[in-house]
Design a protein around this motif. Sequence first.
Motif, mmCIF file in Angstrom:
data_model
loop_
_atom_site.group_PDB
_atom_site.id
_atom_site.type_symbol
_atom_site.label_atom_id
_atom_site.label_comp_id
_atom_site.label_asym_id
_atom_site.label_seq_id
_atom_site.Cartn_x
_atom_site.Cartn_y
_atom_site.Cartn_z
ATOM 1 N N CYS A 191 0.788 -1.301 0.026
ATOM 2 C CA CYS A 191 -0.119 0.092 -0.004
ATOM 3 C C CYS A 191 0.792 1.295 0.126
ATOM 4 C CB CYS A 191 -0.885 0.148 1.150
ATOM 5 S SG CYS A 191 -2.127 -1.154 1.140
ATOM 6 N N LEU A 192 1.839 1.290 0.719
ATOM 7 C CA LEU A 192 2.867 2.391 0.880
ATOM 8 C C LEU A 192 3.593 2.655 -0.562
ATOM 9 C CD1 LEU A 192 4.477 1.841 4.378
ATOM 10 C CD2 LEU A 192 2.875 3.759 3.585
ATOM 11 N N PHE A 193 4.114 1.452 -1.259
ATOM 12 C CA PHE A 193 4.424 1.619 -2.633
ATOM 13 C C PHE A 193 3.522 2.251 -3.494
ATOM 14 C CE2 PHE A 193 7.735 -1.495 -1.285
ATOM 15 C CZ PHE A 193 8.853 -0.792 -1.575
ATOM 16 N N ALA A 194 2.190 1.903 -3.457
ATOM 17 C CA ALA A 194 1.141 2.268 -4.420
ATOM 18 C C ALA A 194 1.045 3.646 -4.160
ATOM 19 C CB ALA A 194 -0.011 1.610 -3.901
ATOM 20 N N VAL A 195 0.724 4.135 -2.724
ATOM 21 C CA VAL A 195 0.614 5.764 -2.536
ATOM 22 C C VAL A 195 1.984 6.353 -3.157
ATOM 23 C CG1 VAL A 195 0.251 7.146 -0.681
ATOM 24 C CG2 VAL A 195 -0.991 5.296 -0.702
ATOM 25 N N PHE A 196 2.903 5.892 -2.812
ATOM 26 C CA PHE A 196 4.334 6.819 -2.975
ATOM 27 C C PHE A 196 4.496 6.643 -4.800
ATOM 28 C CE2 PHE A 196 8.947 6.198 -4.143
ATOM 29 C CZ PHE A 196 9.499 7.428 -3.725
ATOM 30 N N THR A 197 4.228 5.765 -5.539
ATOM 31 C CA THR A 197 4.139 5.737 -6.977
ATOM 32 C C THR A 197 3.079 6.621 -7.448
ATOM 33 O OG1 THR A 197 3.107 3.814 -7.168
ATOM 34 C CG2 THR A 197 5.557 3.616 -7.214
ATOM 35 N N LEU A 198 1.921 6.489 -7.054
ATOM 36 C CA LEU A 198 0.896 7.488 -7.371
ATOM 37 C C LEU A 198 1.198 9.201 -7.150
ATOM 38 C CD1 LEU A 198 -1.721 7.828 -8.627
ATOM 39 C CD2 LEU A 198 -2.768 7.651 -6.423
ATOM 40 N N VAL A 199 1.773 9.414 -5.932
ATOM 41 C CA VAL A 199 1.997 10.808 -5.605
ATOM 42 C C VAL A 199 3.325 11.156 -6.601
ATOM 43 C CG1 VAL A 199 3.340 12.121 -3.962
ATOM 44 C CG2 VAL A 199 1.401 10.726 -3.312
ATOM 45 N N LEU A 200 4.270 10.138 -6.900
ATOM 46 C CA LEU A 200 5.296 10.525 -7.990
ATOM 47 C C LEU A 200 4.726 10.961 -9.460
ATOM 48 C CD1 LEU A 200 8.505 8.600 -6.821
ATOM 49 C CD2 LEU A 200 7.787 10.846 -6.332
ATOM 50 N N GLN A 201 3.911 10.076 -9.640
ATOM 51 C CA GLN A 201 3.275 10.083 -10.879
ATOM 52 C C GLN A 201 2.747 11.397 -11.231
ATOM 53 O OE1 GLN A 201 1.633 6.100 -12.757
ATOM 54 N NE2 GLN A 201 1.808 5.847 -10.508
ATOM 55 N N VAL A 202 1.798 11.872 -9.967
ATOM 56 C CA VAL A 202 1.136 13.098 -10.200
ATOM 57 C C VAL A 202 1.885 14.264 -10.021
ATOM 58 C CG1 VAL A 202 -0.691 14.337 -8.833
ATOM 59 C CG2 VAL A 202 -0.938 11.822 -9.282
ATOM 60 N N TRP A 203 2.711 14.349 -9.181
ATOM 61 C CA TRP A 203 3.689 15.611 -8.782
ATOM 62 C C TRP A 203 5.001 15.693 -9.616
ATOM 63 C CZ3 TRP A 203 0.546 19.109 -7.156
ATOM 64 C CH2 TRP A 203 -0.318 18.769 -6.311
#
Length: 423
Positions: free
Chosen positions: A124-136
């Motif tokens: 879950c932490l990896f999912a959130v981390f990669t999503l944040v990086l993709q967005v920002w």
Amino acid sequence: MPAADDAPWYRRLGPGLITGAADDDPSGIATYAQAGAQMGTGMLWTLLLTLPLMISIQLVSARLGRVSGRGVVANIRRHQSPWLAYAFVALVTLANIINVGADIAAMGDSVRLLLGGSTAWYACLFAVFTLVLQVWMPYRRYARYLQWTALSLLAYVATAFVVKVDWAHALHDTVVPRLHWSKDYAMTLVAVFGTTISPYLFVWQAAGEVEETRLAEDEAPLKKAPWQAKDQLARIRIDTTVGMVVSALIAFCIMLTAAYALHTHGVTQIETCAQAAEALKPVAGRFAQALFALGVIGTGLLAVPVLAGSAAYAAAEAFQWHSSLEAKVHRAPKFYLFLALVMAVATVMVFLPIEPFKLLYWAAVLNGVAATPVMVMLQLMSRRKSVMGPFPSSRLLHGTAWVATLCMCASTLLFFALAVQGS
């Protein structure tokens, strides 16, 4: 600055190299390792066969994006049928969700190997981390950093030269196929083909070429700027060939390492990431698990945005939304919302009672099944004048890409035929 056509070859690397790096994602590592453990060197021939095939189909995809200025799905919608485009999106999204879920689960399991704790929550932490990086963060900058973490996969190259390899036998099996009439063999064949020639890679590389034409002020789709064709098509050949050769070399070494470090010692089924890490013990010793974990995490962080992003690009092209991983959220809200939805659904999968390593393998099988209809669509458009203008695929490229399509179709049909027979 050198002129574009005088630039050194390494300056021409871009979407093709990133696509090749993303091809050796956690699902690829799992599939090649399982193939080596289960079949020994008996599957090495598939990597020699698939190399020219994967180069050809990725060249078709890249040329489609660069010439037309549109991605794969946008061209299907425009030149085939909107309903075919919607079906394509459904197929690719389903395959990519399972692949993303499998990848982040394996990344979480790799951290668990080192630190203990819960695989699901690390995932879950990896999912959130990669999503944040993709967005920002613009993806090209993100990928530039993460490519270095994927260098840990070179440990498999080193291991291939440390373990006791019968090179004459290995090279023989690379050149001369050893075929078996069994469901397990057919499933492994589909998995290897599916993880090597995957639908998301077609979408991603075409989208990457479209992005390049949007971001570079002096570049345009070749139908509008035919004077750029010589240099751009040469760049695409170099970029794609280098990316796919690197991908195939790493895959070969993973399979070879597993064959001699695991299969020859009686380990023929890999059920967990910890078992897969054993393949690196001859070169890494007690650090094998750490090195394996670094490879899975590094390639996962690189591949997950490609998987989720290719699904979002496909949906955006089908439904005519603005799309770009280089754009701010407010400029492409539906694109980013779909991307977040893919990540959210994939994250739910990590809570299923399925061993992450097995999920990785099945993700590769699904990619193999999904690839054939996508490849057929690509081929139908690659020589159509309304799509490619004066730059259709050459007869050689077109023929080789059709061979790739037929091989993928044949392996899938073989798998289903043997599954029905219950072999």
